[in-house]
Design an enzyme around this catalytic site. Structure first.
Site, mmCIF file in Angstrom:
data_model
loop_
_atom_site.group_PDB
_atom_site.id
_atom_site.type_symbol
_atom_site.label_atom_id
_atom_site.label_comp_id
_atom_site.label_asym_id
_atom_site.label_seq_id
_atom_site.Cartn_x
_atom_site.Cartn_y
_atom_site.Cartn_z
ATOM 1 N N SER A 1 -0.171 5.381 -1.471
ATOM 2 C CA SER A 1 -0.952 6.464 -0.874
ATOM 3 C C SER A 1 -0.935 6.339 0.641
ATOM 4 C CB SER A 1 -2.406 6.402 -1.387
ATOM 5 O OG SER A 1 -3.032 5.195 -0.968
ATOM 6 N N SER B 1 -3.934 -0.483 14.719
ATOM 7 C CA SER B 1 -4.643 0.731 15.116
ATOM 8 C C SER B 1 -5.075 0.592 16.560
ATOM 9 C CB SER B 1 -5.872 0.932 14.219
ATOM 10 O OG SER B 1 -6.776 1.850 14.779
ATOM 11 N N GLY C 1 0.801 -1.218 0.000
ATOM 12 C CA GLY C 1 0.000 0.000 0.000
ATOM 13 C C GLY C 1 0.826 1.255 0.000
ATOM 14 N N GLY D 1 1.634 4.905 3.636
ATOM 15 C CA GLY D 1 2.577 4.056 2.914
ATOM 16 C C GLY D 1 3.501 4.840 2.005
ATOM 17 N N TYR E 1 -13.566 -3.687 11.096
ATOM 18 C CA TYR E 1 -12.242 -3.056 11.025
ATOM 19 C C TYR E 1 -11.464 -3.308 12.312
ATOM 20 C CZ TYR E 1 -8.661 0.561 10.560
ATOM 21 O OH TYR E 1 -7.459 1.227 10.493
#
Length: 290
Positions: free
Chosen positions: A18, A143, A15, A21, A168
């Site tokens: 964008s 996260s 990734g 990354g 998520y």
């Protein structure tokens, strides 16, 4: 403190076209690393290569990878096995989030399948290249939402219950459990490998599925992608980063939620991930490796 010299280092960043990354790959290249930009969209991948060349004067390389496809994971791993004699750094950065329920081409719930299973399979396939280099590192981006994550092993496809945020959070908990368990297994196998995890902080990226006007408004209150990349860069390059370390904004060490440190949960997730991806980790002991 001086920046680590990365000349001779080969790094792969998923990734990297964008979000956090891109600045991660750009900074690694600026410090001298040969960086592989791994993403599914060739146009965006080559644009990232050009951006890095234009802003740093260094050359990077685009390689195709769709983490929602195990066939794509295998194809990249096979290609790199033929080309490289080792890999110093793998940054499991790519991800999807806050999307309506969808399935990957292999039938996995997409957030879990992309964020966790895709990176699990990629790491397993690249392990021989990683262990061919001393002190190789695997950095997995998670996260703080992992704190809300729960893994229902009887409903991994989220057929009975699905929420954009809960799915998520589950994938991010899986990322952190994986990073912790990889380090434990590397130690048992006597491998000179560091596995670390990072939380970038609340960052303006393209990961969400919000409407563009809402994203623009929310973005006014978020940190830049460059700032969000700092924990990843610290984990990837700092001599002070420790095995099983979990780092956040600052960069600073963070304490994972209790469930992310649950060894039984990590082992169960690892075993089912090997079955679902059909990618066993060849963690064999190498004599003479500390």
């Amino acid at each position: 403190m001086s920046e680590p010299d990365l000349k001779g280092v080969t790094a792969l960043v998923t990734g990297a076209n964008s979000g956090i990354g891109l600045p991660t790959a750009r900074e690694l290249a600026r410090r001298g690393a040969h960086v592989l930009i791994a993403c599914r969209n060739e146009t965006r991948g080559r644009a990232a290569v050009e951006h890095i060349r234009r802003t740093t004067g260094t050359e990077t390389e685009y390689v195709p990878l769709d983490l929602a496809s195990l066939a794509s994971v295998h194809a990249l791993a096979d290609r790199l096995a033929d080309r490289l004699d080792g890999l110093d750094l793998l940054i499991n950065n790519a991800g999807v989030g806050l999307i309506a329920r969808r399935l990957t081409e292999d039938g996995f719930e997409k957030q879990f399948g992309t964020n966790h299973l895709g990176h699990f399979a990629l790491t397993g396939r690249l392990l021989p290249l990683l262990t061919a280099r001393p002190q190789a590192r695997v950095v997995t981006v998670t996260s703080d939402s992992h704190e809300e994550g729960e893994i229902d092993f009887d409903d991994l496809a989220a057929e009975r219950k699905y929420g954009r945020m809960s799915a998520y959070a589950r994938s991010k908990l899986a990322n952190l459990l994986f990073a912790q368990e990889l380090q434990r297994r590397a130690v048992v196998a006597g491998l000179d490998l560091l596995s670390l995890a990072v939380h970038p902080g609340t960052t303006a990226t393209n990961i969400g599925a919000l409407p563009k006007p809402v994203k623009k408004l929310v973005g006014l209150f978020l940190q830049s992608a460059d700032k969000g990349a700092e924990p990843t860069l610290y984990a990837a390059t700092s001599p002070g980063a420790r095995p099983s370390g979990y780092y956040g904004p600052g960069p600073a060490p963070l304490m994972p939620a209790d469930r992310a440190l649950d060894k039984d949960l990590a082992v169960r997730l690892w075993e089912i991930s090997e079955k679902l991806t059909d990618v066993p980790f060849l963690l064999t002991h190498r004599p003479g490796v500390r």
